[in-house]
Design a protein around this motif. Structure first.
Motif, PDB file in Angstrom:
ATOM      1  N   ALA A  38      45.751  44.472  43.295  1.00 57.75           N
ATOM      2  CA  ALA A  38      46.185  45.190  42.092  1.00 57.75           C
ATOM      3  C   ALA A  38      45.127  45.123  40.998  1.00 57.75           C
ATOM      4  O   ALA A  38      44.863  46.108  40.296  1.00 57.75           O
ATOM      5  N   VAL A  39      44.496  43.964  40.851  1.00 61.35           N
ATOM      6  CA  VAL A  39      43.439  43.824  39.845  1.00 61.35           C
ATOM      7  C   VAL A  39      42.240  44.707  40.205  1.00 61.35           C
ATOM      8  O   VAL A  39      41.668  45.382  39.338  1.00 61.35           O
ATOM      9  N   ALA A  40      41.857  44.719  41.474  1.00 62.34           N
ATOM     10  CA  ALA A  40      40.728  45.548  41.895  1.00 62.34           C
ATOM     11  C   ALA A  40      41.001  47.017  41.615  1.00 62.34           C
ATOM     12  O   ALA A  40      40.119  47.757  41.140  1.00 62.34           O
ATOM     13  N   LEU A  41      42.230  47.473  41.881  1.00 62.85           N
ATOM     14  CA  LEU A  41      42.566  48.876  41.660  1.00 62.85           C
ATOM     15  C   LEU A  41      42.573  49.213  40.175  1.00 62.85           C
ATOM     16  O   LEU A  41      42.007  50.234  39.747  1.00 62.85           O
ATOM     17  N   ALA A  42      43.198  48.345  39.360  1.00 65.32           N
ATOM     18  CA  ALA A  42      43.295  48.631  37.926  1.00 65.32           C
ATOM     19  C   ALA A  42      41.925  48.627  37.253  1.00 65.32           C
ATOM     20  O   ALA A  42      41.608  49.501  36.438  1.00 65.32           O
ATOM     21  N   VAL A  43      41.105  47.641  37.594  1.00 63.49           N
ATOM     22  CA  VAL A  43      39.777  47.563  36.981  1.00 63.49           C
ATOM     23  C   VAL A  43      38.895  48.704  37.478  1.00 63.49           C
ATOM     24  O   VAL A  43      38.096  49.274  36.712  1.00 63.49           O
ATOM     25  N   THR A 102      43.017  40.178  32.920  1.00 69.18           N
ATOM     26  CA  THR A 102      43.418  39.560  34.187  1.00 69.18           C
ATOM     27  C   THR A 102      43.938  38.144  33.975  1.00 69.18           C
ATOM     28  O   THR A 102      44.934  37.734  34.579  1.00 69.18           O
ATOM     29  N   PHE A 103      43.284  37.402  33.082  1.00 65.78           N
ATOM     30  CA  PHE A 103      43.728  36.031  32.834  1.00 65.78           C
ATOM     31  C   PHE A 103      45.099  36.004  32.162  1.00 65.78           C
ATOM     32  O   PHE A 103      45.950  35.166  32.499  1.00 65.78           O
ATOM     33  N   LEU A 104      45.335  36.893  31.204  1.00 67.42           N
ATOM     34  CA  LEU A 104      46.635  36.926  30.543  1.00 67.42           C
ATOM     35  C   LEU A 104      47.740  37.361  31.496  1.00 67.42           C
ATOM     36  O   LEU A 104      48.900  36.960  31.330  1.00 67.42           O
ATOM     37  N   TRP A 105      47.394  38.161  32.495  1.00 66.48           N
ATOM     38  CA  TRP A 105      48.404  38.596  33.459  1.00 66.48           C
ATOM     39  C   TRP A 105      48.726  37.508  34.468  1.00 66.48           C
ATOM     40  O   TRP A 105      49.887  37.303  34.819  1.00 66.48           O
ATOM     41  N   ARG A 106      47.696  36.808  34.952  1.00 67.93           N
ATOM     42  CA  ARG A 106      47.898  35.724  35.914  1.00 67.93           C
ATOM     43  C   ARG A 106      47.034  34.538  35.487  1.00 67.93           C
ATOM     44  O   ARG A 106      45.862  34.452  35.816  1.00 67.93           O
ATOM     45  N   ARG A 107      47.640  33.631  34.750  1.00 70.55           N
ATOM     46  CA  ARG A 107      46.883  32.489  34.224  1.00 70.55           C
ATOM     47  C   ARG A 107      46.472  31.503  35.309  1.00 70.55           C
ATOM     48  O   ARG A 107      45.514  30.745  35.130  1.00 70.55           O
ATOM     49  N   ALA A 108      47.202  31.477  36.408  1.00 71.38           N
ATOM     50  CA  ALA A 108      46.897  30.486  37.445  1.00 71.38           C
ATOM     51  C   ALA A 108      45.582  30.774  38.147  1.00 71.38           C
ATOM     52  O   ALA A 108      44.975  29.885  38.732  1.00 71.38           O
ATOM     53  N   GLY A 109      45.100  32.006  38.091  1.00 70.10           N
ATOM     54  CA  GLY A 109      43.835  32.343  38.755  1.00 70.10           C
ATOM     55  C   GLY A 109      43.987  32.345  40.267  1.00 70.10           C
ATOM     56  O   GLY A 109      45.028  32.700  40.799  1.00 70.10           O
ATOM     57  N   GLY A 110      42.948  31.965  40.942  1.00 71.00           N
ATOM     58  CA  GLY A 110      42.958  31.953  42.400  1.00 71.00           C
ATOM     59  C   GLY A 110      41.799  32.747  42.973  1.00 71.00           C
ATOM     60  O   GLY A 110      41.241  33.636  42.316  1.00 71.00           O
ATOM     61  N   VAL A 111      41.435  32.411  44.202  1.00 72.52           N
ATOM     62  CA  VAL A 111      40.298  33.073  44.850  1.00 72.52           C
ATOM     63  C   VAL A 111      40.540  34.574  45.037  1.00 72.52           C
ATOM     64  O   VAL A 111      39.663  35.386  44.735  1.00 72.52           O
ATOM     65  N   PRO A 112      41.712  35.019  45.538  1.00 77.13           N
ATOM     66  CA  PRO A 112      41.907  36.470  45.689  1.00 77.13           C
ATOM     67  C   PRO A 112      41.814  37.223  44.368  1.00 77.13           C
ATOM     68  O   PRO A 112      41.317  38.358  44.331  1.00 77.13           O
ATOM     69  N   VAL A 119      35.197  42.826  42.873  1.00 75.93           N
ATOM     70  CA  VAL A 119      35.078  44.086  43.613  1.00 75.93           C
ATOM     71  C   VAL A 119      35.466  45.271  42.730  1.00 75.93           C
ATOM     72  O   VAL A 119      34.785  46.303  42.691  1.00 75.93           O
ATOM     73  N   GLY A 120      36.575  45.128  41.995  1.00 75.00           N
ATOM     74  CA  GLY A 120      36.997  46.213  41.116  1.00 75.00           C
ATOM     75  C   GLY A 120      36.008  46.488  40.005  1.00 75.00           C
ATOM     76  O   GLY A 120      35.780  47.649  39.632  1.00 75.00           O
ATOM     77  N   SER A 121      35.371  45.438  39.473  1.00 74.74           N
ATOM     78  CA  SER A 121      34.391  45.627  38.404  1.00 74.74           C
ATOM     79  C   SER A 121      33.146  46.342  38.917  1.00 74.74           C
ATOM     80  O   SER A 121      32.587  47.215  38.231  1.00 74.74           O
ATOM     81  N   TRP A 169      28.922  44.469  34.497  1.00 75.62           N
ATOM     82  CA  TRP A 169      30.383  44.389  34.412  1.00 75.62           C
ATOM     83  C   TRP A 169      30.935  43.313  35.341  1.00 75.62           C
ATOM     84  O   TRP A 169      31.685  42.432  34.882  1.00 75.62           O
ATOM     85  N   PRO A 170      30.639  43.316  36.662  1.00 77.36           N
ATOM     86  CA  PRO A 170      31.215  42.257  37.508  1.00 77.36           C
ATOM     87  C   PRO A 170      30.769  40.858  37.126  1.00 77.36           C
ATOM     88  O   PRO A 170      31.571  39.917  37.179  1.00 77.36           O
ATOM     89  N   MET A 171      29.516  40.690  36.707  1.00 79.87           N
ATOM     90  CA  MET A 171      29.064  39.349  36.339  1.00 79.87           C
ATOM     91  C   MET A 171      29.779  38.863  35.082  1.00 79.87           C
ATOM     92  O   MET A 171      30.244  37.712  35.020  1.00 79.87           O
ATOM     93  N   ALA A 172      29.893  39.717  34.072  1.00 79.91           N
ATOM     94  CA  ALA A 172      30.577  39.311  32.847  1.00 79.91           C
ATOM     95  C   ALA A 172      32.050  39.033  33.113  1.00 79.91           C
ATOM     96  O   ALA A 172      32.614  38.050  32.599  1.00 79.91           O
ATOM     97  N   ALA A 173      32.683  39.865  33.930  1.00 88.22           N
ATOM     98  CA  ALA A 173      34.104  39.691  34.210  1.00 88.22           C
ATOM     99  C   ALA A 173      34.374  38.371  34.936  1.00 88.22           C
ATOM    100  O   ALA A 173      35.273  37.602  34.563  1.00 88.22           O
ATOM    101  N   VAL A 174      33.588  38.087  35.966  1.00 89.55           N
ATOM    102  CA  VAL A 174      33.828  36.869  36.752  1.00 89.55           C
ATOM    103  C   VAL A 174      33.522  35.618  35.931  1.00 89.55           C
ATOM    104  O   VAL A 174      34.295  34.649  35.938  1.00 89.55           O
ATOM    105  N   LEU A 175      32.408  35.616  35.204  1.00 94.96           N
ATOM    106  CA  LEU A 175      32.048  34.428  34.422  1.00 94.96           C
ATOM    107  C   LEU A 175      33.073  34.151  33.330  1.00 94.96           C
ATOM    108  O   LEU A 175      33.488  32.996  33.136  1.00 94.96           O
ATOM    109  N   VAL A 176      33.499  35.176  32.619  1.00 90.37           N
ATOM    110  CA  VAL A 176      34.479  34.965  31.551  1.00 90.37           C
ATOM    111  C   VAL A 176      35.821  34.534  32.124  1.00 90.37           C
ATOM    112  O   VAL A 176      36.489  33.642  31.588  1.00 90.37           O
ATOM    113  N   HIS A 177      36.217  35.132  33.230  1.00 88.73           N
ATOM    114  CA  HIS A 177      37.494  34.745  33.837  1.00 88.73           C
ATOM    115  C   HIS A 177      37.473  33.301  34.325  1.00 88.73           C
ATOM    116  O   HIS A 177      38.447  32.555  34.140  1.00 88.73           O
ATOM    117  N   LEU A 178      36.378  32.895  34.949  1.00 85.76           N
ATOM    118  CA  LEU A 178      36.286  31.503  35.398  1.00 85.76           C
ATOM    119  C   LEU A 178      36.302  30.535  34.217  1.00 85.76           C
ATOM    120  O   LEU A 178      36.904  29.456  34.292  1.00 85.76           O
TER     121      LEU A 178
END
Length: 206
Positions: A38-43, A102-112, A119-121, A169-178
């Motif tokens: 869902a995140v990949a599709l929305a982004v 993405t973080f506000l939607w699912r705070r627990a995170g996770g590999v998927p 991928v979406g970014s 975009w993908p680098m900024a998204a992943v680093l900020v989310h982590l």
């Protein structure tokens, strides 16, 4: 020859039962995979916004025709670099926004979730690049020069010279989310003492 065995100390806590292998095996649930998709599709769909903003905000390079050939109107113009810089900044900003959302939607995170975000970014960056080129001025310089007329400046096609900007975009998204996940994700509760352990060694019999 026998090996010496050290008797357990009365000060050691009782041993915990071994973990069940099933608990470690079920680390990624179908719900996690669904959330990542869902995140990949929305982004990925948000890449349309990048294309719109880039075509609107990027500085324009102008050409002029003398009736026989097409020349740059200003050979010292930095508009080409500005076009790449605009794409870079827009991608970085949208990467931060997608990570926060993405973080506000699912705070627990996770590999998927992280994989879906990456991928979406990347897909969104490619969509924004191609969509921005499509929205920009025509790539047919001869036709554009004929429509503008002799000596009349016209906009050059939009270009992205530094294709490495597609990774912003993908680098900024992943680093900020982590970073957000490491700072504010919910923590697992600390395991309590094992059953029968009071914190004091057992008293020897009288």
């Amino acid at each position: 020859m026998t090996e010496a065995v050290t008797p357990p100390s009365p000060y050691d806590p009782p041993s915990l039962p071994p973990d069940k292998p099933e608990a470690a095996a079920v680390a990624v649930t179908p719900e996690d995979v669904r959330d990542g998709a869902a995140v990949a599709l929305a982004v990925g769909v948000a890449g349309v916004l990048l294309g719109l903003l880039w075509a609107w905000l990027a500085p324009r390079v102008q050409y002029v025709s003398n009736g026989e050939a097409v020349f740059l109107r200003n050979t010292e113009s930095e508009a080409r670099i500005g076009s790449d810089g605009t794409f870079f900044l827009l991608s970085a900003g949208l990467g931060v926004l997608s990570a926060v959302g993405t973080f506000l939607w699912r705070r627990a995170g996770g590999v998927p979730l992280v994989i879906g975000l990456a991928v979406g970014s990347l897909f969104a960056a490619v969509v924004g690049w191609r969509f921005g080129l499509w929205l920009g001025p025509s790539t047919n310089l001869a036709e554009a020069a004929a429509e503008a007329g002799k000596g009349v400046p016209f906009d050059a096609p939009l270009e992205l010279l530094a294709h490495g900007a597609l990774l912003v975009w993908p680098m900024a998204a992943v680093l900020v989310h982590l970073a957000l996940t490491a700072l504010w994700s919910p923590r697992d509760p600390d395991p309590g003492p094992p059953p029968g352990w009071t914190g004091h060694p057992p008293q020897p019999p009288a």
